[in-house]
Scaffold this active site. Structure first.
Site: not given
Lengths: 149, 137
Positions: B44-46, B41, B51
């Site tokens: 893209t986060h972020f 993840w 995070v």
């Protein structure tokens, strides 16, 4: 897999209201086994709603502010989400300050609510701290214009 | 310090927990979930500030809560949350200590208080997670 749980923005009114949708597929890796087959985890249905709210503030501020989740007062699940379902997220702003906001919202499938959240509190932080503004602009165009992200 | 009042189910390690520090069926548990920088993840986060999404902390707490409530042929699933707070970001390299404790029981439901800590600092709390019972898959 990308942590983008929103595919299209269907309507929005600055700092007040937004509706969006996410299609799901059995090919995604997010499903959890359930008694009647795969189902979407509670937290990811909530995340789809939170991301919808975050996009409302990105759009309302010209991509300058993005919402970071601080908390939620109450979340209730009413039904399951199955592969192939289309999630429809609807969020309303119930409180807005310069650097924080509160929303209520619902996730529905085929017109039936599957999750309702009240008191979603978020900090509105500088969007450039988290993502390249050019990427945010491209994503916004895709979400609003219907082109693939 | 490991304090296994009763043996945790083998499923604990299968559900993404890296260590089980305490486990008492029907009562409470403390488990650790490591957050490696390889987490998918984070791309893209972020992109500029990785995070761990707060909802994944919620999912981990709910997963541990379900194991504490487990009673054989049925399983428990998160159906409601009251007063969840995210106090600090969790990111690559963090070791998250997840703590859940049963606070109430109904015929087909359990309420639990939940907390996540990193290096002794509270990063998230839930005043009440409600799990409901249903037939196992």
């Amino acid at each position: 897999m990308r942590f983008h749980l929103i595919d299209r923005i269907e309507s929005w009114e600055p700092d007040r209201h937004i509706t969006a949708r996410k299609v799901t597929s059995v090919t995604e890796t997010t499903w959890r086994p359930g008694p009647d087959g795969p189902e979407l985890p509670f937290g990811l249905a909530l995340e789809a709603l939170c991301q919808t709210g975050s996009w409302l503030f990105l759009l309302s501020t010209g991509h300058r502010r993005r919402a970071a989740l601080l908390g939620v007062d109450q979340v209730t699940e009413y039904g399951r989400v199955r592969p192939g379902d289309t999630l429809r997220m609807s969020a309303d702003v119930v409180g807005r300050h310069e650097e924080a906001a509160v929303l209520d919202g619902t996730v529905s499938v085929d017109g039936r609510p599957v999750l309702r959240a009240e008191g979603i509190m978020c900090a509105l932080i500088d969007a450039e701290r988290l993502d390249d503004p050019a990427d945010t602009a491209r994503m916004a165009e895709a979400l609003l214009g219907g082109r693939p992200v | 310090m490991t304090d296994l009042t009763t043996a945790p189910p083998a499923a604990v390690s299968d559900r993404g927990f890296d260590r089980v520090l305490q486990f008492e069926a029907g009562s409470h548990a403390v488990a650790v979930r490591n957050v490696p920088g390889t987490h998918a993840w984070f791309a893209t986060h972020f992109p500029r500030r990785p995070v761990l999404p707060g909802v994944l902390l919620l999912e981990d707490l709910a997963e541990l809560a379900a194991l504490v409530c487990a009673d054989g042929a049925r399983e428990w699933r998160l159906s409601g949350v009251r007063t969840m707070r995210f106090r600090h970001f969790v990111g690559p390299g963090d070791q998250v200590e997840l703590r859940v404790r049963v606070t109430g029981a109904g015929a087909d439901s359990r309420d639990l208080r939940a907390e996540a800590r990193v290096d002794g600092r509270t990063v998230a709390t839930a005043r009440r997670l409600t799990l409901t019972r249903r037939e196992a898959p």
